[in-house]
Design an enzyme around this catalytic site. Structure first.
Site, PDB file in Angstrom:
ATOM      1  N   LYS A  16       0.813  -1.220   0.000  1.00 33.56           N
ATOM      2  CA  LYS A  16       0.000   0.000   0.000  1.00 33.56           C
ATOM      3  C   LYS A  16       0.839   1.259   0.000  1.00 33.56           C
ATOM      4  O   LYS A  16       0.543   2.206  -0.709  1.00 33.56           O
ATOM      5  CB  LYS A  16      -0.872   0.040   1.260  1.00 33.56           C
ATOM      6  CG  LYS A  16      -2.224  -0.576   1.086  1.00 33.56           C
ATOM      7  CD  LYS A  16      -3.048  -0.365   2.353  1.00 33.56           C
ATOM      8  CE  LYS A  16      -2.279  -0.808   3.580  1.00 33.56           C
ATOM      9  NZ  LYS A  16      -2.716  -0.225   4.824  1.00 33.56           N
ATOM     10  N   ARG A  91      -9.471   2.038   9.971  1.00 32.18           N
ATOM     11  CA  ARG A  91      -9.119   0.627  10.141  1.00 32.18           C
ATOM     12  C   ARG A  91     -10.325  -0.181  10.617  1.00 32.18           C
ATOM     13  O   ARG A  91     -10.262  -1.400  10.676  1.00 32.18           O
ATOM     14  CB  ARG A  91      -8.013   0.477  11.195  1.00 32.18           C
ATOM     15  CG  ARG A  91      -6.634   0.824  10.674  1.00 32.18           C
ATOM     16  CD  ARG A  91      -5.605   0.485  11.756  1.00 32.18           C
ATOM     17  NE  ARG A  91      -4.351   1.174  11.521  1.00 32.18           N
ATOM     18  CZ  ARG A  91      -3.400   0.711  10.716  1.00 32.18           C
ATOM     19  NH1 ARG A  91      -3.558  -0.420  10.083  1.00 32.18           N
ATOM     20  NH2 ARG A  91      -2.300   1.401  10.561  1.00 32.18           N
ATOM     21  N   ARG A 130      11.849 -11.033   4.976  1.00 31.23           N
ATOM     22  CA  ARG A 130      12.643  -9.794   5.049  1.00 31.23           C
ATOM     23  C   ARG A 130      13.781  -9.925   6.056  1.00 31.23           C
ATOM     24  O   ARG A 130      13.601 -10.472   7.132  1.00 31.23           O
ATOM     25  CB  ARG A 130      11.733  -8.629   5.471  1.00 31.23           C
ATOM     26  CG  ARG A 130      11.040  -7.999   4.311  1.00 31.23           C
ATOM     27  CD  ARG A 130      10.774  -6.529   4.526  1.00 31.23           C
ATOM     28  NE  ARG A 130       9.954  -6.262   5.683  1.00 31.23           N
ATOM     29  CZ  ARG A 130       8.918  -5.419   5.663  1.00 31.23           C
ATOM     30  NH1 ARG A 130       8.606  -4.786   4.560  1.00 31.23           N
ATOM     31  NH2 ARG A 130       8.220  -5.202   6.755  1.00 31.23           N
ATOM     32  N   ARG A 175      -0.751  -9.965  13.164  1.00 31.08           N
ATOM     33  CA  ARG A 175      -1.166  -8.752  12.446  1.00 31.08           C
ATOM     34  C   ARG A 175      -2.238  -9.096  11.424  1.00 31.08           C
ATOM     35  O   ARG A 175      -3.182  -8.329  11.214  1.00 31.08           O
ATOM     36  CB  ARG A 175       0.048  -8.099  11.760  1.00 31.08           C
ATOM     37  CG  ARG A 175       1.010  -7.428  12.751  1.00 31.08           C
ATOM     38  CD  ARG A 175       2.352  -7.123  12.127  1.00 31.08           C
ATOM     39  NE  ARG A 175       2.302  -6.054  11.137  1.00 31.08           N
ATOM     40  CZ  ARG A 175       3.270  -5.815  10.250  1.00 31.08           C
ATOM     41  NH1 ARG A 175       4.349  -6.579  10.224  1.00 31.08           N
ATOM     42  NH2 ARG A 175       3.173  -4.825   9.392  1.00 31.08           N
TER      43      ARG A 175
END
Ligand SMILES: [Zn+2]
Length: 227
Positions: A16, A91, A130, A175
């Site tokens: 995003k 959200r 990552r 998350r």
């Protein structure tokens, strides 16, 4: 030209932020990541910024009405006259409802909510792979998409690579759970309003942004035909 007041939706790792920055350049519209505009309001010492700072200093969440107030202030700035891109807020459905009211008070409305769709497995693959080095700011790698020359070592400074807490698989899954329970109902909310636009997020970033540009061009054409 009509306004483009856009909301970006999507799970963590959907790209995003990258798309928001691209859109900002393409459309010449300001890009408001919620955290950034809150920090800016605090720095500028606006009335709402002072309120936000009190919560932030205590380590509390900034209440919705303060965030919405800050967004309301921002979108009245001349650079947002043709529209804006909002990322990170709303959200939840109650936040979306409050935002819609604020927009209505300002004589505006959200034009489109763009949902970048990425599967849970792909999110875990993207974020879980990552690796970052010890420099500040760190150099960022990905075990699959952007590996260092030597495994576990930064190409630039030779420091060891590690995984950020936010990218640990359990944290990523948590998350995602938060996203599914709290944020996903927004998809239905904006679908009901008839302004949801879905974009497949598992293509390359360039393909995703081409898709978004195409759908915004269609939106504008439809509006012009209505006038
Ligand atoms: Zn490094």
């Amino acid at each position: 030209m009509s306004e483009l007041n856009l909301i970006l939706l999507g799970p963590p790792g959907s790209g995003k932020g990258t798309q928001g920055e691209e859109l900002q350049e393409d459309l010449r519209l300001p890009y408001y990541a919620t955290g950034d505009i809150l920090r800016a309001a605090v720095r500028d010492g606006t009335e709402l910024g002072k309120q936000a700072k009190e919560y932030m200093d205590r380590g509390d969440l900034v209440p919705d009405e303060v965030i919405i107030g800050v967004i309301g202030e921002r979108v009245q700035a001349p650079d947002a006259a043709d529209g804006f891109i909002l990322d990170g807020f709303p959200r939840t459905v109650p936040q979306a409802e409050a935002l819609a009211e604020e927009m209505e008070d300002l004589g505006r409305a959200i034009t489109a909510a763009i949902l970048i769709e990425v599967s849970d497995d792909e999110v875990v693959r993207r974020l879980g792979g990552r690796r970052t080095c010890e420099a500040t700011p760190p150099h960022v790698y990905h075990v699959e998409f952007n590996p260092p020359a030597e495994e576990g070592v930064c190409d630039v400074d030779g420091s060891p690579l590690g995984i950020r807490e936010d990218d640990e698989p359990e944290v990523v899954r948590h998350r995602l759970e938060q996203y599914h329970t709290k944020t996903e109902p927004l998809v239905d909310y904006y679908e009901d309003k008839g302004i949801l636009q879905r974009v497949g997020g598992e293509q390359s970033p360039d393909e995703v942004s081409a898709r978004i540009r195409a759908l915004l061009a269609t939106l504008r054409r439809e509006e012009e035909m209505e006038i």
